[in-house]
Design a protein around this motif. Structure first.
Motif, PDB file in Angstrom:
ATOM      1  N   ARG A 129      -4.379   1.326  -3.926  1.00 41.22           N
ATOM      2  CA  ARG A 129      -3.351   0.492  -3.862  1.00 41.22           C
ATOM      3  C   ARG A 129      -2.770   1.866  -3.349  1.00 41.22           C
ATOM      4  N   GLU A 130      -3.151   2.853  -3.576  1.00 37.69           N
ATOM      5  CA  GLU A 130      -3.181   4.311  -2.739  1.00 37.69           C
ATOM      6  C   GLU A 130      -3.455   4.521  -1.642  1.00 37.69           C
ATOM      7  N   VAL A 131      -3.469   5.463  -0.943  1.00 36.29           N
ATOM      8  CA  VAL A 131      -4.368   5.771   0.018  1.00 36.29           C
ATOM      9  C   VAL A 131      -3.380   6.814   0.514  1.00 36.29           C
ATOM     10  N   THR A 132      -4.413   8.071   1.007  1.00 34.56           N
ATOM     11  CA  THR A 132      -3.712   9.575   1.695  1.00 34.56           C
ATOM     12  C   THR A 132      -3.322   9.310   3.200  1.00 34.56           C
ATOM     13  N   SER A 133      -2.262   9.516   2.981  1.00 35.77           N
ATOM     14  CA  SER A 133      -2.235   9.425   4.685  1.00 35.77           C
ATOM     15  C   SER A 133      -3.460  10.457   5.137  1.00 35.77           C
ATOM     16  N   VAL A 134      -4.438  11.615   4.693  1.00 36.65           N
ATOM     17  CA  VAL A 134      -5.384  11.749   5.348  1.00 36.65           C
ATOM     18  C   VAL A 134      -6.484  10.996   5.658  1.00 36.65           C
ATOM     19  N   ARG A 135      -6.246   9.998   4.932  1.00 36.86           N
ATOM     20  CA  ARG A 135      -7.720   8.910   5.308  1.00 36.86           C
ATOM     21  C   ARG A 135      -6.616   7.633   6.113  1.00 36.86           C
ATOM     22  N   ILE A 136      -5.366   7.484   6.167  1.00 39.12           N
ATOM     23  CA  ILE A 136      -5.295   6.786   7.430  1.00 39.12           C
ATOM     24  C   ILE A 136      -5.135   7.511   9.111  1.00 39.12           C
ATOM     25  N   GLY A 137      -4.711   8.684   8.702  1.00 41.63           N
ATOM     26  CA  GLY A 137      -5.059   9.141   9.743  1.00 41.63           C
ATOM     27  C   GLY A 137      -6.264   9.495  10.285  1.00 41.63           C
ATOM     28  N   ILE A 188       0.588  -1.287   0.256  1.00 43.25           N
ATOM     29  CA  ILE A 188      -0.133   0.323  -0.186  1.00 43.25           C
ATOM     30  C   ILE A 188       0.745   1.474   0.194  1.00 43.25           C
ATOM     31  N   LEU A 189       0.610   2.233  -0.833  1.00 52.01           N
ATOM     32  CA  LEU A 189       1.733   3.169  -1.166  1.00 52.01           C
ATOM     33  C   LEU A 189       0.906   4.616  -0.840  1.00 52.01           C
TER      34      LEU A 189
END
Length: 147
Positions: free
Chosen positions: A101-109, A49-50
């Motif tokens: 396969r790519e997700v933003t750091s905002v979504r992870i937060g 996952i990027l």
């Protein structure tokens, strides 16, 4: 599966079992054309996952970074590390099941805050204060009132 002896494209599986480490599957095969037997090993393809960071750079998802952030938010709180590990596994499963396969750091937060809210409200507010970059007491009060 191509036969290593005659090159024929089809074979049948005679026996299938996991390896000792349970990371691969060992398959005993027989070529349909020449009847010779051979062994293959099947592994799960691990597609990373990027994470797209705020500066638009990309890096591979690292669960240890997530754990460090959550541990920092839970410092001196009655939170079990196993609970955090479970939450991170759930976050990772959510990300893996997504088609992109790519997700933003905002979504992870957002996912981390969602999990922390259910684990410990103080840890949630601590994490949110850094993540959302609170700049005043009013910001804290607004976030707490949402709870």
């Amino acid at each position: 599966m191509r036969c290593p002896f005659c090159g024929y494209e089809e074979s049948k599986v005679i026996d299938s079992r996991p390896t000792d480490e349970n990371e691969r599957i060992r398959r005993r095969r027989e070529c349909i054309q020449c009847a010779k037997r051979f062994t293959t090993y099947e592994t799960i393809e691990d597609v990373p996952i990027l994470v797209i960071k705020k500066d638009r750079s990309r890096e591979v998802f690292d669960r240890t970074k997530v754990l460090k952030g959550m541990l920092r938010a839970c410092e001196k709180r009655p939170v079990n590390v196993d609970e955090l590990e479970k939450a991170i596994s759930e976050i990772e499963t959510t990300l893996q099941s997504a088609t992109d396969r790519e997700v933003t750091s905002v979504r992870i937060g957002e996912l981390i805050m969602e999990k922390l809210r259910g684990i410990d409200e103080v840890a949630y507010v601590r994490f949110a204060s850094v993540y959302k970059e609170f700049d005043s007491a009013t910001s804290f009060i607004e976030e707490i009132s949402k709870l």
